[in-house]
Design a protein around this motif. Structure first.
Motif, mmCIF file in Angstrom:
data_model
loop_
_atom_site.group_PDB
_atom_site.id
_atom_site.type_symbol
_atom_site.label_atom_id
_atom_site.label_comp_id
_atom_site.label_asym_id
_atom_site.label_seq_id
_atom_site.Cartn_x
_atom_site.Cartn_y
_atom_site.Cartn_z
ATOM 1 N N LEU B 26 0.832 -1.210 0.000
ATOM 2 C CA LEU B 26 0.000 0.000 0.000
ATOM 3 C C LEU B 26 0.867 1.262 0.000
ATOM 4 N N VAL B 27 1.950 1.219 0.781
ATOM 5 C CA VAL B 27 2.835 2.404 0.874
ATOM 6 C C VAL B 27 3.398 2.763 -0.504
ATOM 7 N N PHE B 28 3.881 1.766 -1.223
ATOM 8 C CA PHE B 28 4.607 2.073 -2.460
ATOM 9 C C PHE B 28 3.752 2.007 -3.736
ATOM 10 N N PHE B 29 2.594 1.372 -3.666
ATOM 11 C CA PHE B 29 1.794 1.246 -4.903
ATOM 12 C C PHE B 29 0.396 1.852 -4.817
ATOM 13 N N TYR B 30 -0.022 2.256 -3.616
ATOM 14 C CA TYR B 30 -1.398 2.743 -3.475
ATOM 15 C C TYR B 30 -1.475 4.173 -2.933
ATOM 16 N N ALA B 31 -0.747 4.416 -1.846
ATOM 17 C CA ALA B 31 -0.812 5.741 -1.220
ATOM 18 C C ALA B 31 -0.238 6.798 -2.164
ATOM 19 N N PRO B 32 -0.967 7.914 -2.336
ATOM 20 C CA PRO B 32 -0.458 8.950 -3.257
ATOM 21 C C PRO B 32 0.730 9.705 -2.659
ATOM 22 N N LEU B 33 1.470 10.373 -3.536
ATOM 23 C CA LEU B 33 2.607 11.180 -3.070
ATOM 24 C C LEU B 33 2.081 12.427 -2.375
ATOM 25 N N GLU B 34 2.695 12.765 -1.280
ATOM 26 C CA GLU B 34 2.271 13.949 -0.540
ATOM 27 C C GLU B 34 2.764 15.200 -1.275
ATOM 28 N N GLU B 35 1.945 16.255 -1.213
ATOM 29 C CA GLU B 35 2.228 17.444 -2.017
ATOM 30 C C GLU B 35 3.537 18.149 -1.634
ATOM 31 N N GLU B 36 3.735 18.329 -0.304
ATOM 32 C CA GLU B 36 4.900 19.101 0.161
ATOM 33 C C GLU B 36 6.199 18.316 0.119
ATOM 34 N N GLN B 37 6.142 17.078 0.631
ATOM 35 C CA GLN B 37 7.386 16.316 0.814
ATOM 36 C C GLN B 37 7.642 15.291 -0.283
ATOM 37 N N GLY B 38 6.651 15.026 -1.064
ATOM 38 C CA GLY B 38 6.829 14.069 -2.153
ATOM 39 C C GLY B 38 7.098 12.659 -1.650
#
Lengths: 81, 256
Positions: B26-38
């Protein structure tokens, strides 16, 4: 600190990747070290159990030797009695 | 009947591996990238669960210590010891992952004006003294009693410390508890799965530790009984770990 963050843009993938990899490797390494320590402990317990088993077997052998000797002694005494 | 610390260990281990694998996926294939920290924000999914579980473990150690003082049952002391011991290991993980995140995010390995970081370090250092405290006391009864008092006092300090930091001026440390609703749904789901995975890992490792310590105590007891028939058992060396005495087979024992 807020000012520091404001001037710090999101790190590109090739830069952030090593930090992310580092963090997850830390977790993996901790578990791995723990498993290795447990493996050493288990092998020590296994060795102790082996020693105890051979000690118990030696005692059993001794006891069997005494019990097989005992009737012979009785038999040898019987004619005398 | 002897207590069985290893009961359910296999199922627990499988559940841990499965949950952590799903969490990583989920961390690497599902959760989107966060706007500030990427991409750097992915550290959040390992650092924060480690911190939460380690702090909960410290409190749990205090709860077990209360049970020990109430019942005088040494098995509660053993559980308290293992809970704190494991929390310290998770604490090391929290500090290292936090430092890596700080370096990537702020450019520094450690920031002293961040109350969350410093308060966590204080709690960690407080618990680092737990093992030397135990080791300093030779009498097992007194050792267990003093260690329980320490675990209860320090365990009460953990939530107080947490609340004090919350009430202080909020700096830039990301807030998680009480604000998961602010996270987008995929991020919140990923975080919760990771939290469950780390909590399961903690429980599994605690059970492994308890099983190993109990087995070792049983082997020692067997050795003493065998030695007792011919010669006196040697004196035990001083140790920080609680000394479990296994009951005689004819004496009933509870479950671990």
């Amino acid at each position: 600190m807020a000012a520091l963050l404001a001037v710090s843009p999101a790190l590109p993938l090739h830069t952030a990747g090593k930090y992310v990899a580092g963090a997850y490797v830390v977790l993996f390494a901790l578990v791995l070290i723990y498993v290795a320590i447990m493996a050493i402990r288990m092998s020590r317990i296994e060795r102790d159990l082996g020693e105890l088993l051979s000690e118990a077997a030696a005692r059993e052998e001794d006891a069997r030797g005494v019990s097989t000797d005992a009737p012979a002694a009785v038999e040898s005494r019987e004619p005398v009695a | 009947m002897h207590p069985m610390y290893g009961k359910g260990l296999r199922a627990l281990s499988i559940a841990t591996v499965a949950t952590m694998s799903v969490g990583l996926a989920l961390v690497f294939f599902y959760a989107p990238l966060e706007e500030e920290q990427g991409f750097l924000q992915k550290i959040f999914y390992v650092h924060v669960p480690l911190a939460i579980v380690s702090l909960a473990g410290f409190v749990l150690g205090g709860v077990f210590a209360i049970a020990h003082l109430r019942t005088r049952d040494q098995r509660w002391d053993m559980r308290s010891y293992v809970a704190i011991h494991m929390s310290l290991i998770f604490g090391v993980g929290t500090l290292i992952t936090g430092s890596i995140w700080a370096k990537g995010s702020w450019g520094h390995w450690w920031v002293w004006d961040e109350p969350t970081l410093v308060s966590y370090l204080i709690v960690f250092l407080l618990y680092v003294t737990y093992q030397p405290l135990r080791f300093a006391i030779e009498d097992p009864e007194r050792q267990a009693r003093y260690a329980s008092v320490f675990a209860i006092t320090a365990g009460a300090f953990v939530p107080l410390n947490f609340m004090a930091v919350r009430l202080s001026t909020a700096y830039v440390h990301p807030r998680v508890l009480g604000s998961t609703s602010n996270l987008p749904a995929p991020m919140a789901l990923t975080f919760l799965v990771c939290l469950v995975g780390i909590a399961l890992l903690y429980t599994t490792l605690c059970k492994y530790e308890l099983t190993a310590k109990h087995t070792r105590a049983q082997v020692r007891a067997l050795r003493r009984r065998l030695a007792g028939e011919s010669e006196r058992a040697p004196e035990r060396s001083r140790t920080a770990a609680p000394r479990l005495t296994t009951p005689h087979p004819s004496v009933g024992g509870g479950h671990g």
